[in-house]
Design an enzyme around this catalytic site. Structure first.
Site, PDB file in Angstrom:
ATOM      1  N   TYR A 114      13.478 -18.818  14.469  1.00 23.60           N
ATOM      2  CA  TYR A 114      15.406 -19.103  13.609  1.00 23.60           C
ATOM      3  C   TYR A 114      16.324 -19.996  13.946  1.00 23.60           C
ATOM      4  O   TYR A 114      16.790 -20.882  14.658  1.00 23.60           O
ATOM      5  CB  TYR A 114      15.544 -18.098  12.993  1.00 23.60           C
ATOM      6  CG  TYR A 114      16.624 -18.784  12.388  1.00 23.60           C
ATOM      7  CD1 TYR A 114      17.192 -19.225  10.628  1.00 23.60           C
ATOM      8  CD2 TYR A 114      18.302 -17.893  12.647  1.00 23.60           C
ATOM      9  CE1 TYR A 114      18.210 -20.002  10.466  1.00 23.60           C
ATOM     10  CE2 TYR A 114      20.115 -18.263  12.315  1.00 23.60           C
ATOM     11  CZ  TYR A 114      19.006 -19.051  10.704  1.00 23.60           C
ATOM     12  OH  TYR A 114      20.390 -19.606   9.780  1.00 23.60           O
ATOM     13  N   ILE A 147      27.823  -7.116   5.371  1.00 22.56           N
ATOM     14  CA  ILE A 147      28.530  -6.628   5.040  1.00 22.56           C
ATOM     15  C   ILE A 147      27.909  -6.746   3.480  1.00 22.56           C
ATOM     16  O   ILE A 147      28.610  -5.528   3.124  1.00 22.56           O
ATOM     17  CB  ILE A 147      29.745  -7.838   5.222  1.00 22.56           C
ATOM     18  CG1 ILE A 147      30.547  -7.854   6.203  1.00 22.56           C
ATOM     19  CG2 ILE A 147      30.969  -7.179   4.399  1.00 22.56           C
ATOM     20  CD1 ILE A 147      31.071  -8.061   7.067  1.00 22.56           C
TER      21      ILE A 147
HETATM   22  N1  LIG Z   1      24.951 -16.805   6.529  1.00 27.97           N
HETATM   23  C1  LIG Z   1      24.898 -16.632   7.692  1.00 27.97           C
HETATM   24  O1  LIG Z   1      25.831 -15.863   8.199  1.00 27.97           O
HETATM   25  C2  LIG Z   1      24.618 -17.965   8.492  1.00 27.97           C
HETATM   26  C3  LIG Z   1      24.708 -18.044   9.583  1.00 27.97           C
HETATM   27  C4  LIG Z   1      24.590 -18.963   9.935  1.00 27.97           C
HETATM   28  C5  LIG Z   1      24.064 -20.344   9.595  1.00 27.97           C
HETATM   29  N2  LIG Z   1      23.439 -20.187   8.535  1.00 27.97           N
HETATM   30  C6  LIG Z   1      23.039 -21.618   7.849  1.00 27.97           C
HETATM   31  O2  LIG Z   1      24.053 -21.096   6.687  1.00 27.97           O
HETATM   32  C7  LIG Z   1      22.898 -21.877   5.527  1.00 27.97           C
HETATM   33  C8  LIG Z   1      23.043 -21.355   4.210  1.00 27.97           C
HETATM   34  O3  LIG Z   1      22.359 -20.402   4.469  1.00 27.97           O
HETATM   35  P1  LIG Z   1      22.807 -19.373   2.993  1.00 27.97           P
HETATM   36  O4  LIG Z   1      22.979 -17.218   4.103  1.00 27.97           O
HETATM   37  O5  LIG Z   1      24.036 -19.826   1.830  1.00 27.97           O
HETATM   38  O6  LIG Z   1      21.634 -18.962   2.679  1.00 27.97           O
HETATM   39  P2  LIG Z   1      21.218 -18.463   1.365  1.00 27.97           P
HETATM   40  O7  LIG Z   1      19.436 -18.160   1.661  1.00 27.97           O
HETATM   41  O8  LIG Z   1      21.872 -18.242   0.662  1.00 27.97           O
HETATM   42  O9  LIG Z   1      20.909 -20.481   0.895  1.00 27.97           O
HETATM   43  C9  LIG Z   1      20.900 -21.387   1.092  1.00 27.97           C
HETATM   44  C10 LIG Z   1      20.066 -22.438  -0.271  1.00 27.97           C
HETATM   45  O10 LIG Z   1      18.641 -22.965   0.453  1.00 27.97           O
HETATM   46  C11 LIG Z   1      17.382 -23.185  -0.936  1.00 27.97           C
HETATM   47  N3  LIG Z   1      16.519 -23.631  -0.463  1.00 27.97           N
HETATM   48  C12 LIG Z   1      15.536 -23.052   1.038  1.00 27.97           C
HETATM   49  N4  LIG Z   1      14.285 -23.536   0.821  1.00 27.97           N
HETATM   50  C13 LIG Z   1      14.855 -24.690   0.395  1.00 27.97           C
HETATM   51  C14 LIG Z   1      13.998 -26.205  -0.012  1.00 27.97           C
HETATM   52  N5  LIG Z   1      13.044 -25.722   1.236  1.00 27.97           N
HETATM   53  N6  LIG Z   1      14.263 -27.029  -0.839  1.00 27.97           N
HETATM   54  C15 LIG Z   1      15.164 -26.724  -1.197  1.00 27.97           C
HETATM   55  N7  LIG Z   1      16.131 -25.634  -1.004  1.00 27.97           N
HETATM   56  C16 LIG Z   1      15.683 -24.634  -0.266  1.00 27.97           C
HETATM   57  C17 LIG Z   1      17.269 -21.493  -1.525  1.00 27.97           C
HETATM   58  O11 LIG Z   1      17.079 -21.560  -2.676  1.00 27.97           O
HETATM   59  C18 LIG Z   1      19.159 -21.393  -1.842  1.00 27.97           C
HETATM   60  O12 LIG Z   1      19.725 -21.429  -1.825  1.00 27.97           O
HETATM   61  C19 LIG Z   1      21.503 -22.077   5.787  1.00 27.97           C
HETATM   62  O13 LIG Z   1      21.276 -23.143   6.663  1.00 27.97           O
HETATM   63  C20 LIG Z   1      22.024 -20.810   7.163  1.00 27.97           C
HETATM   64  O14 LIG Z   1      20.883 -20.529   8.433  1.00 27.97           O
HETATM   65  C21 LIG Z   1      24.291 -19.074   7.428  1.00 27.97           C
END
Ligand SMILES: NC(=O)c1ccc[n+]([C@@H]2O[C@H](COP(=O)([O-])OP(=O)(O)OC[C@H]3O[C@@H](n4cnc5c(N)ncnc54)[C@H](O)[C@@H]3O)[C@@H](O)[C@H]2O)c1
Length: 292
Positions: free
Chosen positions: A137, A181
């Site tokens: 990842y 959390i």
């Molecule tokens: N949550 C964290 O702590 C964190 C930290 C660092 C980076 N990120 C990044 O932030 C972004 C959002 O993360 P999140 O926590 O909101 O996760 P999440 O899983 O809630 O959101 C991801 C969204 O992308 C959609 N998705 C996944 N694959 C897809 C595809 N192939 N086509 C279209 N849509 C697709 C999912 O349905 C979901 O709505 C991600 O890129 C993640 O890597 C998150």
């Protein structure tokens, strides 16, 4: 501005969409609802139920893509690195190709400060720290960053790469595994003891989703930057357990289990560069937790 938010039905993406709409932007969401939820979709946004890997995406008229859609589970990436690379690397390349084809000028990308740097050589970790991911990842996020920079060199697509620390807040899925959390709060509210992997002395940097959304809004005006977005505070999982227990009124002990592969031991990030661009985190953790 006419903006496409990929992953806009997910946790972070949906908060970004809300803030963009509050600020008068014309927002379209592209999400395949694999981990996102229709309930998160802002009524004032247009919604495309589709995939970032779709070769027929039509990006006519968009000025910016905020790219949040991803495979976000570190453990899934260890178990199935091909699935992870397909969504996070090839999915990003497909978005970039479509941006090139339709003349979309800018991409704002959600990278991970918790995953790309690997085990820190010094703390807090700033943007100059080496990149040494410990999981597929972390590597797929970094690889996507590099493609974004390449498309800037080749085709002049502007970018802003935001490296978030651990993001928390409302709408985070407690049944996923990324949001410690929300998982702890959900378990404690059910009267069940949360699991802590390892001895609980591992540390993380928790930033509220409202602060992350604000960074995305501000990034519309940042040009070709890589920026850490975090709280700059180091909190151990044991400390976190205590803070949440006292907020929720939970009086049992956690369950300790074997630590998991692919995760760093200590991390918190330096956000001074974001500060120099005008961003600071404003939500304190106790208030952020009360709000969930
Ligand atoms: N949550 C964290 O702590 C964190 C930290 C660092 C980076 N990120 C990044 O932030 C972004 C959002 O993360 P999140 O926590 O909101 O996760 P999440 O899983 O809630 O959101 C991801 C969204 O992308 C959609 N998705 C996944 N694959 C897809 C595809 N192939 N086509 C279209 N849509 C697709 C999912 O349905 C979901 O709505 C991600 O890129 C993640 O890597 C998150």
């Amino acid at each position: 501005m006419k903006i496409l938010v990929t992953g806009g039905a997910g946790f972070i993406g949906s908060h970004i969409v809300d803030l963009l709409i509050e600020n008068g932007h014309d927002v379209t969401i592209l999400d395949n609802l694999s981990t996102g939820n229709e309930k998160n979709i802002n009524n004032s946004a247009k919604f495309i139920n589709g995939d970032i890997l779709d070769k027929n995406l039509d990006l006519t008229g968009f000025e910016c893509v905020i790219h949040e859609a991803a495979q976000i589970n570190v453990r899934t990436s260890v178990e199935d690195p091909i699935l992870d690379a397909n969504i996070n690397i090839l999915g990003t390349i497909n978005i970039l190709e479509k941006m090139k084809e339709y003349g979309v000028k800018k991409i704002i990308f959600s990278s991970s400060g918790g995953a790309v740097y690997g085990e820190p050589k010094y703390l807090p970790v700033d943007e100059k720290h080496d990149v040494n991911p410990l999981s597929p990842y972390g590597l797929s996020k970094f690889c996507a960053e590099e493609y974004i920079k390449l498309y800037n060199r080749l085709y002049n697509i502007e970018y802003c790469i935001l490296r978030y620390s651990n993001v928390y807040g409302k709408r985070q899925d407690p049944l996923g595994e990324a949001g410690v959390i929300s998982i702890f709060i959900d378990k404690m509210k059910k009267g069940e003891s949360p699991i802590i992997y390892g001895n609980g002395n591992q540390t993380r940097d928790f930033v509220n989703v409202k602060d992350v959304s604000k960074a995305n809004l501000m990034a519309l005006n940042w040009k070709n930057e890589i920026v850490n977005i975090g709280s700059g505070k180091e909190t151990s999982v044991n400390e976190l357990f205590k803070i949440i227990s006292s907020e929720v009124g939970f009086d049992k002990n956690p369950i300790y289990e074997k630590e998991r592969d692919g995760e760093v031991y200590r991390i918190y990030i330096d956000y001074n560069y974001a500060k120099s661009l005008g961003w600071i985190p404003e939500v304190e953790m106790d208030n952020g937790i009360k709000d969930i």
